[in-house]
Motif scaffolding. Structure first.
Motif, mmCIF file in Angstrom:
data_model
loop_
_atom_site.group_PDB
_atom_site.id
_atom_site.type_symbol
_atom_site.label_atom_id
_atom_site.label_comp_id
_atom_site.label_asym_id
_atom_site.label_seq_id
_atom_site.Cartn_x
_atom_site.Cartn_y
_atom_site.Cartn_z
ATOM 1 N N ARG A 71 33.251 54.026 41.332
ATOM 2 C CA ARG A 71 32.372 53.250 42.207
ATOM 3 C C ARG A 71 32.113 51.817 41.766
ATOM 4 N N PHE A 72 32.534 51.426 40.560
ATOM 5 C CA PHE A 72 32.261 50.058 40.118
ATOM 6 C C PHE A 72 33.519 49.210 40.285
ATOM 7 N N TYR A 73 33.457 48.236 41.195
ATOM 8 C CA TYR A 73 34.622 47.430 41.553
ATOM 9 C C TYR A 73 34.623 46.104 40.785
ATOM 10 N N ILE A 74 35.819 45.658 40.403
ATOM 11 C CA ILE A 74 35.945 44.394 39.677
ATOM 12 C C ILE A 74 36.783 43.415 40.496
ATOM 13 N N THR A 75 36.485 42.134 40.324
ATOM 14 C CA THR A 75 37.120 41.109 41.153
ATOM 15 C C THR A 75 38.597 40.927 40.825
ATOM 16 N N GLU A 76 38.987 41.200 39.577
ATOM 17 C CA GLU A 76 40.380 40.958 39.182
ATOM 18 C C GLU A 76 41.361 41.806 39.990
ATOM 19 N N THR A 77 40.990 43.044 40.286
ATOM 20 C CA THR A 77 41.894 43.952 41.004
ATOM 21 C C THR A 77 41.366 44.352 42.376
ATOM 22 N N LYS A 78 40.065 44.082 42.603
ATOM 23 C CA LYS A 78 39.386 44.528 43.829
ATOM 24 C C LYS A 78 39.451 46.050 43.979
ATOM 25 N N ARG A 79 39.509 46.703 42.846
ATOM 26 C CA ARG A 79 39.528 48.160 42.775
ATOM 27 C C ARG A 79 38.533 48.607 41.704
ATOM 28 N N PRO A 80 38.226 49.905 41.631
ATOM 29 C CA PRO A 80 37.317 50.366 40.578
ATOM 30 C C PRO A 80 37.863 50.059 39.186
ATOM 31 N N ILE A 81 36.966 49.844 38.270
ATOM 32 C CA ILE A 81 37.323 49.489 36.905
ATOM 33 C C ILE A 81 38.103 50.622 36.236
ATOM 34 N N VAL A 82 39.033 50.251 35.370
ATOM 35 C CA VAL A 82 39.738 51.211 34.524
ATOM 36 C C VAL A 82 39.291 50.934 33.093
ATOM 37 N N LEU A 83 38.523 51.828 32.534
ATOM 38 C CA LEU A 83 37.941 51.613 31.214
ATOM 39 C C LEU A 83 38.945 51.932 30.113
ATOM 40 N N GLU A 84 38.879 51.138 29.043
ATOM 41 C CA GLU A 84 39.709 51.379 27.872
ATOM 42 C C GLU A 84 39.082 52.493 27.023
ATOM 43 N N PHE B 79 24.344 40.058 36.515
ATOM 44 C CA PHE B 79 23.798 40.203 37.867
ATOM 45 C C PHE B 79 24.828 39.771 38.909
ATOM 46 N N MET B 80 25.537 38.684 38.638
ATOM 47 C CA MET B 80 26.557 38.203 39.563
ATOM 48 C C MET B 80 27.730 39.185 39.642
ATOM 49 N N ILE B 81 28.119 39.757 38.503
ATOM 50 C CA ILE B 81 29.223 40.715 38.494
ATOM 51 C C ILE B 81 28.844 41.970 39.274
ATOM 52 N N THR B 82 27.595 42.417 39.129
ATOM 53 C CA THR B 82 27.132 43.572 39.900
ATOM 54 C C THR B 82 27.155 43.270 41.392
ATOM 55 N N THR B 83 26.709 42.080 41.758
ATOM 56 C CA THR B 83 26.716 41.688 43.171
ATOM 57 C C THR B 83 28.127 41.740 43.742
ATOM 58 N N ARG B 84 29.086 41.224 43.002
ATOM 59 C CA ARG B 84 30.472 41.229 43.477
ATOM 60 C C ARG B 84 31.021 42.646 43.577
ATOM 61 N N SER B 85 30.650 43.497 42.637
ATOM 62 C CA SER B 85 31.088 44.891 42.706
ATOM 63 C C SER B 85 30.606 45.549 43.993
ATOM 64 N N ILE B 86 29.348 45.312 44.325
ATOM 65 C CA ILE B 86 28.783 45.896 45.543
ATOM 66 C C ILE B 86 29.477 45.336 46.780
ATOM 67 N N GLU B 87 29.733 44.033 46.787
ATOM 68 C CA GLU B 87 30.377 43.411 47.946
ATOM 69 C C GLU B 87 31.800 43.931 48.157
ATOM 70 N N LEU B 88 32.485 44.279 47.080
ATOM 71 C CA LEU B 88 33.851 44.792 47.179
ATOM 72 C C LEU B 88 33.900 46.286 47.491
ATOM 73 N N SER B 89 32.781 46.954 47.330
ATOM 74 C CA SER B 89 32.748 48.408 47.411
ATOM 75 C C SER B 89 32.674 48.906 48.856
ATOM 76 N N PRO B 90 33.286 50.051 49.149
ATOM 77 C CA PRO B 90 33.113 50.661 50.476
ATOM 78 C C PRO B 90 31.697 51.194 50.683
ATOM 79 N N PHE B 91 30.887 51.190 49.601
ATOM 80 C CA PHE B 91 29.506 51.657 49.695
ATOM 81 C C PHE B 91 28.531 50.495 49.879
ATOM 82 N N LYS B 92 29.047 49.339 50.277
ATOM 83 C CA LYS B 92 28.215 48.149 50.442
ATOM 84 C C LYS B 92 27.063 48.391 51.412
ATOM 85 N N LYS B 93 27.282 49.231 52.416
ATOM 86 C CA LYS B 93 26.253 49.492 53.424
ATOM 87 C C LYS B 93 25.011 50.149 52.816
ATOM 88 N N ASP B 94 25.153 50.708 51.619
ATOM 89 C CA ASP B 94 24.013 51.345 50.961
ATOM 90 C C ASP B 94 23.113 50.337 50.252
#
Length: 408
Positions: free
Chosen positions: A43-56, A126-141
């Motif tokens: 559920r956490f989207y990143i701007t680099e891929t516009k997809r959910p994060i892949v954690l190391e 805060f800005m990174i969280t905002t972008r994650s929400i904007e990229l997410s299909p759950f933005k309506k929430d």
């Protein structure tokens, strides 16, 4: 109409704050929280891929240790320090923790992202969280505002908060996140840190701190937490430097040196460029996560001593050779110096250096100290240029240049 809309939003926000601060015991039941790693990679989207994060692997391990639960469901630790080198995703991790907490830690939660100023608090995590929400299909929430992110299903919010507005916090915070913690150096910062500690009456409450190493003698708050973990705590993981200090509820991931380069993008070529292009003090702190002095020398003493024109290899100074003077000025609490150098046979030669210290509790008078020293050098050498800090010495040097028009 826009003014009316903003007014309604403000009223709703106020009502949510009041509800969040005054919720009853029925809302304080410990929720069934999903694993942060599984949740983030879904559920956490990143701007680099516009997809959910892949954690190391290291990120997965650290996060699961940080948010380990006790048998009663509460977090085992109350404060987490996440400290490693640059380009390791520290701020992104803080942003992910914010969104995870707001969505899953129960209803009417208050989450604050701290900053020395409001603009700083609005940036970073805060800005990174905002972008994650904007990229997410759950933005309506979510309801997205410049200074508030509200998760509508839980009525929980994330809000940036500057140091001087700590009183705006409801005192019932579920989560606080602190980025660039090495910069929290004032008494007001320490008071805010103490005030916004995890709340024992909350079923889930946590304080997440991320930072590079700081400056000895300045970053005292970070130093206290750092040393509490390493010197007073114990290491609990063989591969990764994770420490716990159980009496204070502290867990810390403190990764230093070249061993901290655990991300696939942290290549040798990247560090070669960084080391070649940055000051040693910056490279050590940012790319090795090691503490440095706030009074590190601009020129290393060994390099400076090598400029002395003495001994068997002494070079005779030709008459009327071009000379450059470098001036480093201060008004109080530090020295002012003027150094004359020249360049002969591929060698830089220090001709002389004059240093002036301010009187105790007072300030240096340039007219009585620096000006006579420079005029003496102008008379004895063929000075072609003077280098100085325009921010500190513009007026002084402008006046001096009127009398010595041949000097740049």
């Amino acid at each position: 109409m826009q003014t009316l809309t903003r007014s309604i939003d403000d009223i709703v926000d106020y009502a949510l704050d009041r509800q969040s601060s005054n919720n009853g015991d029925s809302l304080n039941a410990i929720p069934d929280v999903p694993d942060i790693v599984d949740w983030g990679q879904d559920r956490f989207y990143i701007t680099e891929t516009k997809r959910p994060i892949v954690l190391e692997p290291v990120q997965k391990t650290v996060l699961q240790y940080f948010f380990e639960r006790r048998e009663d469901g509460q977090f085992k630790y109350k404060t987490g320090l996440y400290s490693t080198i640059k380009k390791s995703g520290k701020t992104t991790i803080a942003a992910m923790v914010q969104q995870w907490a707001c969505e899953t830690w129960g209803d009417y939660g208050q989450c604050y992202h701290m900053g020395n100023k409001l603009e700083q608090a609005k940036e970073r995590a805060f800005m990174i969280t905002t972008r994650s929400i904007e990229l997410s299909p759950f933005k309506k929430d979510w309801r997205i505002q410049p200074t508030r992110l509200t998760h509508l299903p839980t009525h929980s919010f994330i809000k940036p908060l500057p140091v001087n507005a700590a009183g705006e916090a409801g005192g019932n915070q579920r989560l606080t996140t602190w980025t660039e913690f090495h910069g929290y150096i004032y008494e007001a910062d320490e008071r805010m840190y103490d005030e916004l500690q995890p709340v024992p009456t909350q079923p889930l409450s946590f304080r997440f701190v991320e930072s590079y190493a700081g400056y000895d003698g300045e970053s005292n708050l970070l130093k206290t937490i750092w040393e509490r973990a390493i010197k007073e705590g114990k290491r609990i993981h063989d591969e990764y430097p994770i420490y716990v200090h159980e009496p204070s509820g502290l867990i810390a991931y403190i990764d230093t040196g070249t061993e901290a380069r655990r991300m696939y993008w942290q290549t040798p070529e990247y560090y070669q460029l960084a080391e070649a292009g940055e000051r040693p003090i910056n490279f050590k702190r940012l790319h090795l996560n090691e503490w440095v002095s706030s009074e590190n020398q601009f020129v290393q003493i060994g390099v400076w001593d090598s400029l002395e024109n003495t001994g068997e290899k002494a070079i005779k100074m030709p008459f009327n050779y071009p000379v450059v003077i470098a001036v480093d000025a201060a008004v109080s609490n530090d020295s002012t110096a003027a150094s004359a150098v020249t360049f002969i046979d591929d060698t830089t030669i220090e001709l002389e250096t004059q240093i002036f210290d301010p009187p105790k509790g007072g300030k240096i008078d340039y007219e009585e100290t620096l000006k006579p020293a420079l005029e003496s050098m102008f008379a004895r050498y063929r000075v072609v240029a003077v280098g100085y800090d325009e921010y500190q010495m513009h007026d002084f040097m402008t006046q001096l240049a009127k009398a010595y028009t041949g000097i740049e």
